[in-house]
Design a protein around this motif. Structure first.
Motif, PDB file in Angstrom:
ATOM      1  N   ALA A 105       7.074   9.024  -7.764  1.00 59.91           N
ATOM      2  CA  ALA A 105       6.989   9.889  -8.940  1.00 59.91           C
ATOM      3  C   ALA A 105       6.766   9.079 -10.207  1.00 59.91           C
ATOM      4  O   ALA A 105       6.203   9.586 -11.186  1.00 59.91           O
ATOM      5  N   ASN A 106       7.174   7.831 -10.171  1.00 56.25           N
ATOM      6  CA  ASN A 106       7.020   6.954 -11.338  1.00 56.25           C
ATOM      7  C   ASN A 106       5.967   5.874 -11.127  1.00 56.25           C
ATOM      8  O   ASN A 106       5.862   4.931 -11.908  1.00 56.25           O
ATOM      9  N   SER A 107       5.171   6.014 -10.083  1.00 62.18           N
ATOM     10  CA  SER A 107       4.177   4.990  -9.760  1.00 62.18           C
ATOM     11  C   SER A 107       3.107   4.781 -10.831  1.00 62.18           C
ATOM     12  O   SER A 107       2.560   3.677 -10.914  1.00 62.18           O
ATOM     13  N   PRO A 108       2.786   5.780 -11.695  1.00 62.39           N
ATOM     14  CA  PRO A 108       1.815   5.482 -12.751  1.00 62.39           C
ATOM     15  C   PRO A 108       2.271   4.350 -13.679  1.00 62.39           C
ATOM     16  O   PRO A 108       1.438   3.707 -14.326  1.00 62.39           O
ATOM     17  N   ALA A 109       3.548   4.063 -13.720  1.00 58.80           N
ATOM     18  CA  ALA A 109       4.059   2.989 -14.572  1.00 58.80           C
ATOM     19  C   ALA A 109       3.856   1.610 -13.946  1.00 58.80           C
ATOM     20  O   ALA A 109       3.993   0.592 -14.617  1.00 58.80           O
ATOM     21  N   LEU A 115       1.474  -1.942  -7.317  1.00 56.74           N
ATOM     22  CA  LEU A 115       1.711  -0.748  -6.506  1.00 56.74           C
ATOM     23  C   LEU A 115       1.203  -0.974  -5.085  1.00 56.74           C
ATOM     24  O   LEU A 115       1.903  -0.696  -4.112  1.00 56.74           O
ATOM     25  N   ALA A 116      -0.009  -1.508  -4.964  1.00 52.53           N
ATOM     26  CA  ALA A 116      -0.570  -1.783  -3.638  1.00 52.53           C
ATOM     27  C   ALA A 116       0.318  -2.772  -2.884  1.00 52.53           C
ATOM     28  O   ALA A 116       0.590  -2.605  -1.690  1.00 52.53           O
ATOM     29  N   ASN A 117       0.801  -3.796  -3.590  1.00 53.44           N
ATOM     30  CA  ASN A 117       1.670  -4.791  -2.973  1.00 53.44           C
ATOM     31  C   ASN A 117       2.983  -4.153  -2.508  1.00 53.44           C
ATOM     32  O   ASN A 117       3.498  -4.476  -1.435  1.00 53.44           O
TER      33      ASN A 117
END
Length: 169
Positions: A105-109, A115-117
């Motif tokens: 839910a907070n991945s845009p940050a 993120l990929a890692n």
């Protein structure tokens, strides 16, 4: 209503009378700590709560283990409570709160490369856990069918997450 820890302990003493050390051994052998918050230090606390509610009783007689002080068995009321709570736990869909959903839910940050890692690290952790559960299941070939079902469910959940992660990467 029984907590997950109470239902776990009550279920184990419903199977047969057990002492705290044996309960801890069974919890470890069956991988129960992976899905219920039940540490060794809380087993006697939970047994005391179940005893106070009349759901388990101390068994008179010899110690079953050198370190054991008391052995407990389920009372008739305990068996009924265990059956009702287990049926409800199976039938009712309860919300779960996995931290991965909060992270997503907070991945845009998260910067894209990080993120990929993080997803790669999670995929590796899921594969490691899947191997651990498969090893634990294989180490208990004579486990009762209900124990095999728990392993099968856990393996199915991990396989589903591994497949989802593969699609994300």
């Amino acid at each position: 209503m029984l907590t997950d820890a109470e239902l776990t302990v009550l279920g184990l003493v419903t199977e047969r009378p057990r002492h705290g050390y044996e309960l801890d051994e069974v919890v470890s052998e069956r991988g129960m700590r992976d899905w219920t918050a039940l540490g060794f230090s809380s087993i006697y606390y939970v047994l005391g709560k179940l005893r106070d509610r009349g759901l388990v009783a101390e068994v008179a007689g010899e110690r079953a283990h050198a370190k054991a002080k008391k052995t407990f068995t389920a009372t008739d009321a305990g068996r009924r409570a265990c059956a009702a709570a287990a049926e409800a736990a199976i039938a009712e869909l309860r919300p779960v709160h996995p931290p991965v959903l909060v992270g997503l839910a907070n991945s845009p940050a998260i910067p894209p490369g990080r993120l990929a890692n993080a997803l790669v690290r999670r995929a590796e952790a899921v594969e490691e856990r899947l191997a651990e559960v498969r090893r634990a299941a294989a180490a208990q070939p004579t486990a009762p069918p209900f124990v095999r079902t728990i392993f099968d469910y856990s393996i199915g959940q991990l396989e589903a997450e591994a497949e989802w992660l593969t699609g994300m990467l």
